[in-house]
Scaffold this motif. Structure first.
Motif, PDB file in Angstrom:
ATOM      1  N   LEU A  54      11.777   4.944   5.123  1.00 29.72           N
ATOM      2  CA  LEU A  54      13.163   4.505   5.052  1.00 29.72           C
ATOM      3  C   LEU A  54      13.647   3.872   6.356  1.00 29.72           C
ATOM      4  CD1 LEU A  54      14.630   7.578   3.152  1.00 29.72           C
ATOM      5  CD2 LEU A  54      14.206   5.284   2.223  1.00 29.72           C
ATOM      6  N   SER A  55      12.804   3.890   7.365  1.00 36.03           N
ATOM      7  CA  SER A  55      13.205   3.357   8.670  1.00 36.03           C
ATOM      8  C   SER A  55      13.298   1.836   8.648  1.00 36.03           C
ATOM      9  CB  SER A  55      12.202   3.787   9.752  1.00 36.03           C
ATOM     10  OG  SER A  55      10.962   3.116   9.569  1.00 36.03           O
ATOM     11  N   GLU A  56      14.122   1.333   9.538  1.00 32.81           N
ATOM     12  CA  GLU A  56      14.254  -0.120   9.689  1.00 32.81           C
ATOM     13  C   GLU A  56      12.904  -0.723  10.096  1.00 32.81           C
ATOM     14  OE1 GLU A  56      15.604  -3.850   9.554  1.00 32.81           O
ATOM     15  OE2 GLU A  56      16.732  -2.103   8.899  1.00 32.81           O
ATOM     16  N   GLN A  57      12.163   0.007  10.900  1.00 27.40           N
ATOM     17  CA  GLN A  57      10.850  -0.469  11.340  1.00 27.40           C
ATOM     18  C   GLN A  57       9.909  -0.678  10.150  1.00 27.40           C
ATOM     19  OE1 GLN A  57       8.788   2.247  13.940  1.00 27.40           O
ATOM     20  NE2 GLN A  57       7.793   0.557  15.006  1.00 27.40           N
ATOM     21  N   ALA A  58       9.893   0.265   9.230  1.00 29.88           N
ATOM     22  CA  ALA A  58       9.035   0.142   8.047  1.00 29.88           C
ATOM     23  C   ALA A  58       9.464  -1.056   7.204  1.00 29.88           C
ATOM     24  CB  ALA A  58       9.083   1.421   7.217  1.00 29.88           C
ATOM     25  N   ARG A  59      10.761  -1.207   7.008  1.00 24.94           N
ATOM     26  CA  ARG A  59      11.246  -2.335   6.200  1.00 24.94           C
ATOM     27  C   ARG A  59      10.924  -3.664   6.878  1.00 24.94           C
ATOM     28  NH1 ARG A  59      15.512   1.111   6.073  1.00 24.94           N
ATOM     29  NH2 ARG A  59      16.992  -0.337   6.993  1.00 24.94           N
ATOM     30  N   LYS A  60      11.006  -3.703   8.195  1.00 28.89           N
ATOM     31  CA  LYS A  60      10.689  -4.934   8.926  1.00 28.89           C
ATOM     32  C   LYS A  60       9.202  -5.285   8.764  1.00 28.89           C
ATOM     33  CE  LYS A  60      12.597  -5.981  12.893  1.00 28.89           C
ATOM     34  NZ  LYS A  60      12.958  -5.995  14.338  1.00 28.89           N
ATOM     35  N   ILE A  61       8.338  -4.288   8.827  1.00 28.72           N
ATOM     36  CA  ILE A  61       6.903  -4.519   8.645  1.00 28.72           C
ATOM     37  C   ILE A  61       6.627  -5.061   7.247  1.00 28.72           C
ATOM     38  CG2 ILE A  61       4.654  -3.366   8.428  1.00 28.72           C
ATOM     39  CD1 ILE A  61       5.655  -1.470  10.726  1.00 28.72           C
ATOM     40  N   ILE A  62       7.269  -4.475   6.249  1.00 28.89           N
ATOM     41  CA  ILE A  62       7.078  -4.935   4.866  1.00 28.89           C
ATOM     42  C   ILE A  62       7.592  -6.370   4.711  1.00 28.89           C
ATOM     43  CG2 ILE A  62       7.740  -4.561   2.461  1.00 28.89           C
ATOM     44  CD1 ILE A  62       7.802  -1.499   3.175  1.00 28.89           C
ATOM     45  N   LYS A  63       8.763  -6.652   5.264  1.00 29.37           N
ATOM     46  CA  LYS A  63       9.315  -8.008   5.182  1.00 29.37           C
ATOM     47  C   LYS A  63       8.384  -9.025   5.840  1.00 29.37           C
ATOM     48  CE  LYS A  63      14.112  -6.502   4.929  1.00 29.37           C
ATOM     49  NZ  LYS A  63      15.397  -6.382   5.627  1.00 29.37           N
ATOM     50  N   ASN A  64       7.803  -8.648   6.965  1.00 30.77           N
ATOM     51  CA  ASN A  64       6.844  -9.537   7.622  1.00 30.77           C
ATOM     52  C   ASN A  64       5.617  -9.756   6.748  1.00 30.77           C
ATOM     53  OD1 ASN A  64       8.433  -9.914   9.898  1.00 30.77           O
ATOM     54  ND2 ASN A  64       7.426  -8.302  11.063  1.00 30.77           N
ATOM     55  N   GLY A  65       5.177  -8.710   6.071  1.00 32.25           N
ATOM     56  CA  GLY A  65       4.035  -8.833   5.164  1.00 32.25           C
ATOM     57  C   GLY A  65       4.340  -9.763   4.001  1.00 32.25           C
ATOM     58  N   ILE A  66       5.549  -9.686   3.488  1.00 34.99           N
ATOM     59  CA  ILE A  66       5.973 -10.571   2.403  1.00 34.99           C
ATOM     60  C   ILE A  66       5.973 -12.017   2.881  1.00 34.99           C
ATOM     61  CG2 ILE A  66       7.919 -11.220   0.923  1.00 34.99           C
ATOM     62  CD1 ILE A  66       8.614  -8.153   0.881  1.00 34.99           C
ATOM     63  N   ALA A  69       2.410 -13.238   3.259  1.00 32.38           N
ATOM     64  CA  ALA A  69       1.791 -13.503   1.959  1.00 32.38           C
ATOM     65  C   ALA A  69       2.285 -14.844   1.402  1.00 32.38           C
ATOM     66  CB  ALA A  69       2.096 -12.372   0.976  1.00 32.38           C
ATOM     67  N   ARG A  70       3.586 -15.084   1.497  1.00 34.82           N
ATOM     68  CA  ARG A  70       4.129 -16.359   1.007  1.00 34.82           C
ATOM     69  C   ARG A  70       3.566 -17.544   1.785  1.00 34.82           C
ATOM     70  NH1 ARG A  70       7.453 -15.026  -2.829  1.00 34.82           N
ATOM     71  NH2 ARG A  70       9.038 -13.441  -2.608  1.00 34.82           N
ATOM     72  N   SER A  71       3.513 -17.414   3.100  1.00 36.73           N
ATOM     73  CA  SER A  71       3.042 -18.533   3.924  1.00 36.73           C
ATOM     74  C   SER A  71       1.562 -18.827   3.707  1.00 36.73           C
ATOM     75  CB  SER A  71       3.319 -18.268   5.408  1.00 36.73           C
ATOM     76  OG  SER A  71       2.458 -17.273   5.917  1.00 36.73           O
ATOM     77  N   GLN A  72       0.833 -17.830   3.220  1.00 36.47           N
ATOM     78  CA  GLN A  72      -0.598 -18.017   2.962  1.00 36.47           C
ATOM     79  C   GLN A  72      -0.872 -18.372   1.506  1.00 36.47           C
ATOM     80  OE1 GLN A  72      -2.662 -14.563   4.461  1.00 36.47           O
ATOM     81  NE2 GLN A  72      -1.667 -14.729   6.443  1.00 36.47           N
ATOM     82  N   GLY A  73       0.193 -18.627   0.745  1.00 41.46           N
ATOM     83  CA  GLY A  73       0.028 -19.067  -0.630  1.00 41.46           C
ATOM     84  C   GLY A  73      -0.204 -17.965  -1.645  1.00 41.46           C
ATOM     85  N   HIS A  74       0.147 -16.736  -1.301  1.00 40.38           N
ATOM     86  CA  HIS A  74      -0.038 -15.594  -2.197  1.00 40.38           C
ATOM     87  C   HIS A  74       1.319 -15.182  -2.786  1.00 40.38           C
ATOM     88  CE1 HIS A  74      -4.157 -15.200  -0.813  1.00 40.38           C
ATOM     89  NE2 HIS A  74      -3.693 -15.276   0.431  1.00 40.38           N
ATOM     90  N   ALA A  75       1.913 -16.107  -3.524  1.00 38.74           N
ATOM     91  CA  ALA A  75       3.262 -15.888  -4.047  1.00 38.74           C
ATOM     92  C   ALA A  75       3.335 -14.679  -4.975  1.00 38.74           C
ATOM     93  CB  ALA A  75       3.757 -17.138  -4.779  1.00 38.74           C
ATOM     94  N   LYS A  76       2.333 -14.489  -5.814  1.00 39.65           N
ATOM     95  CA  LYS A  76       2.345 -13.361  -6.756  1.00 39.65           C
ATOM     96  C   LYS A  76       2.329 -12.028  -5.997  1.00 39.65           C
ATOM     97  CE  LYS A  76      -0.045 -11.833 -10.921  1.00 39.65           C
ATOM     98  NZ  LYS A  76      -1.113 -12.114 -11.868  1.00 39.65           N
ATOM     99  N   ASP A  77       1.492 -11.929  -4.962  1.00 35.98           N
ATOM    100  CA  ASP A  77       1.460 -10.713  -4.145  1.00 35.98           C
ATOM    101  C   ASP A  77       2.784 -10.514  -3.419  1.00 35.98           C
ATOM    102  OD1 ASP A  77      -1.170 -10.138  -4.879  1.00 35.98           O
ATOM    103  OD2 ASP A  77      -2.010 -11.240  -3.178  1.00 35.98           O
ATOM    104  N   ALA A  78       3.335 -11.604  -2.897  1.00 39.49           N
ATOM    105  CA  ALA A  78       4.614 -11.519  -2.185  1.00 39.49           C
ATOM    106  C   ALA A  78       5.716 -11.038  -3.125  1.00 39.49           C
ATOM    107  CB  ALA A  78       4.965 -12.871  -1.572  1.00 39.49           C
ATOM    108  N   ASP A  79       5.715 -11.546  -4.350  1.00 44.96           N
ATOM    109  CA  ASP A  79       6.729 -11.115  -5.322  1.00 44.96           C
ATOM    110  C   ASP A  79       6.586  -9.629  -5.642  1.00 44.96           C
ATOM    111  OD1 ASP A  79       7.723 -13.680  -5.411  1.00 44.96           O
ATOM    112  OD2 ASP A  79       6.731 -14.199  -7.305  1.00 44.96           O
ATOM    113  N   SER A  80       5.365  -9.175  -5.780  1.00 40.05           N
ATOM    114  CA  SER A  80       5.110  -7.758  -6.057  1.00 40.05           C
ATOM    115  C   SER A  80       5.586  -6.888  -4.889  1.00 40.05           C
ATOM    116  CB  SER A  80       3.613  -7.556  -6.305  1.00 40.05           C
ATOM    117  OG  SER A  80       3.325  -6.202  -6.486  1.00 40.05           O
TER     118      SER A  80
END
Length: 92
Positions: A54-66, A69-80
């Motif tokens: 629930l930490s802001e740090q965890a959410r920031k890491i997830i947002k960066n991962g999204i 994924a989008r920048s690498q062309g993995h839109a389906k993974d990013a959406d998930s």
């Protein structure tokens, strides 16, 4: 005069990087468990066991991962990942 760093400064920086990396490993593991849970119900069970998600740090890491994924062309993974992030953010 040389612009080269003092070896002790380089060693200190290396030790700090290792320490930060070691401290982050549990959070990364918890994020992977949450994101990889087969259902939202299972993800919620992971969240109950690991409230650090629930930490802001965890959410920031997830947002960066999204974003990665989008920048690498993995839109389906990013959406998930984005759907799972919204589940997490509803708990905050």
């Amino acid at each position: 005069m040389s612009a080269q760093s003092d070896p002790s400064d380089e060693e200190f920086a290396r030790q700090m990087a290792e320490m930060v990396g070691s401290a982050m490993q549990p959070l990364f593991g918890d994020i992977n468990s949450f994101m990889g849970a087969p259902t939202d119900r299972a993800a919620m069970q992971v969240l109950e066991q690991h409230p650090n998600l629930l930490s802001e740090q965890a959410r920031k890491i997830i947002k960066n991962g999204i974003a990665d994924a989008r920048s690498q062309g993995h839109a389906k993974d990013a959406d998930s990942m984005d759907r799972r992030l919204r589940l997490l953010e509803r708990q905050v």
